[in-house]
Design a protein around this motif. Structure first.
Motif, short mmCIF file in Angstrom:
data_model
loop_
_atom_site.label_atom_id
_atom_site.label_comp_id
_atom_site.label_asym_id
_atom_site.label_seq_id
_atom_site.Cartn_x
_atom_site.Cartn_y
_atom_site.Cartn_z
N PRO A 77 15.09 -63.50 44.94
CA PRO A 77 16.18 -62.79 45.48
C PRO A 77 16.76 -62.02 44.15
O PRO A 77 17.43 -60.84 44.72
N ILE A 78 16.78 -62.58 43.13
CA ILE A 78 17.28 -61.72 42.02
C ILE A 78 16.41 -60.29 41.97
O ILE A 78 17.16 -59.21 41.81
N LEU B 192 21.65 -57.64 33.82
CA LEU B 192 22.27 -58.19 32.51
C LEU B 192 22.91 -59.65 32.80
O LEU B 192 22.51 -60.46 32.16
N TRP B 193 23.21 -59.76 33.99
CA TRP B 193 23.94 -61.19 34.36
C TRP B 193 22.89 -62.16 34.95
O TRP B 193 22.59 -63.27 34.51
N LEU B 194 22.30 -61.68 36.18
CA LEU B 194 21.53 -62.62 36.88
C LEU B 194 20.32 -62.55 36.38
O LEU B 194 19.25 -63.80 36.57
N ASP B 195 19.63 -61.48 35.61
CA ASP B 195 18.40 -61.82 35.14
C ASP B 195 18.09 -62.08 33.69
O ASP B 195 17.30 -63.06 33.08
N GLN B 196 19.14 -61.64 32.76
CA GLN B 196 19.06 -62.09 31.48
C GLN B 196 20.08 -62.81 31.02
O GLN B 196 20.16 -63.28 29.70
N PHE B 197 21.20 -63.21 31.49
CA PHE B 197 22.25 -64.16 31.50
C PHE B 197 23.06 -63.64 30.23
O PHE B 197 23.50 -64.63 29.45
N ALA C 162 17.75 -60.68 23.86
CA ALA C 162 16.63 -60.64 24.99
C ALA C 162 16.75 -59.30 25.47
O ALA C 162 15.61 -58.48 25.65
N ILE C 163 18.28 -58.77 25.77
CA ILE C 163 18.20 -57.47 26.35
C ILE C 163 17.76 -56.47 25.19
O ILE C 163 17.09 -55.48 25.82
N ALA C 164 18.04 -56.46 24.01
CA ALA C 164 17.88 -55.68 22.98
C ALA C 164 16.11 -55.42 22.95
O ALA C 164 15.83 -54.43 23.00
N ARG C 165 15.52 -56.66 23.08
CA ARG C 165 14.16 -56.65 22.94
C ARG C 165 13.54 -56.15 24.17
O ARG C 165 12.33 -55.30 24.00
#
Length: 233
Positions: free
Chosen positions: A41-42, A98-103, A108-111
């Protein structure tokens, strides 16, 4: 005879359009609540918000051709709502990532942005959308001036191109049909604008006729003759 709505009719059209723009968000919210978005679902939510960002962005780009072809100049009064709706769905698309996938994991977002090109392109498109949304008000138009405001908001074409590239790089090869359709529609919308610009202004910028070159007098005798003075003996 072209349709020209009264102020009350235009207000009703805007209200109906606003309610319609909420339907995709309500659909996905209900899907999350009822657990009917599939096995992932995400991913379905993130991709759905991205697709609707493109949909409303393309609807925004459709306003000018439709106004030109139909003569319904009042369609311009709907363009800002469609553009802001595209930005709102872009925010939801980013928020789900940002929220549901990467928390909210900044590292992790920068990479992800550094290593995955489609994420980089998507982030760039969102950053370009941000000043367009912030300057969508009449006060911003008055502050910037009409020409500067128009120059800034031509970035919507770059946003649309980057959005399509983001979609193309996101999907697998077996699912390229949808982003290719978006690319073709975008090519038609941008091509129409190029044709209209050439039709109105010509293929090349017009140049004013250069002033006539005046002869330069070098010799004193020639200067005296030109002024009607008698020659010295």
């Amino acid at each position: 005879m072209t349709f020209q709505p009264t102020p009350r009719q235009l207000s009703a059209i805007k209200a109906a359009l606003f309610l319609l723009t909420l339907l995709p968000a309500l659909h996905y919210a209900h899907g999350l609540w009822s657990d009917s978005l599939g096995a992932n679902p995400i991913e379905a939510l993130t991709r759905g918000m991205g697709i609707w960002t493109l949909n409303f962005l393309f609807l925004t780009l459709c306003v000018s051709p439709l106004r030109k072809l139909s003569g319904w100049h009042w369609l311009l009064r709907l363009r800002r709502m469609l553009g802001l709706t595209a930005f709102a769905y872009g925010c939801l698309h980013l928020l789900t990532y940002l929220w549901l996938d990467q928390f909210w994991d900044v590292d992790a977002i920068a990479r992800d942005i550094w290593k995955r090109p489609f994420i980089t392109v998507g982030a760039t498109a969102f950053l370009l959308m941000l000043p367009l949304a912030l300057t969508s008000s009449h006060a911003a138009i008055r502050s910037l001036g009409g020409k500067r405001w128009q120059s800034l908001h031509r970035a919507v074409y770059a946003v649309a191109i980057l959005g399509v590239v983001h979609y193309l790089w996101l999907v697998k090869r077996v699912a390229l049909l949808d982003p290719i359709i978006y690319a073709l529609v975008l090519a038609i919308l941008l091509g129409w604008r190029v044709v209209e610009r050439i039709r109105l202004n010509g293929p090349w910028p017009t140049r004013s006729t250069p002033p006539a070159v005046q002869p330069v007098v070098f010799m004193k005798r020639d200067a005296a003759a030109a002024l009607g003075m008698p020659k010295k003996r």
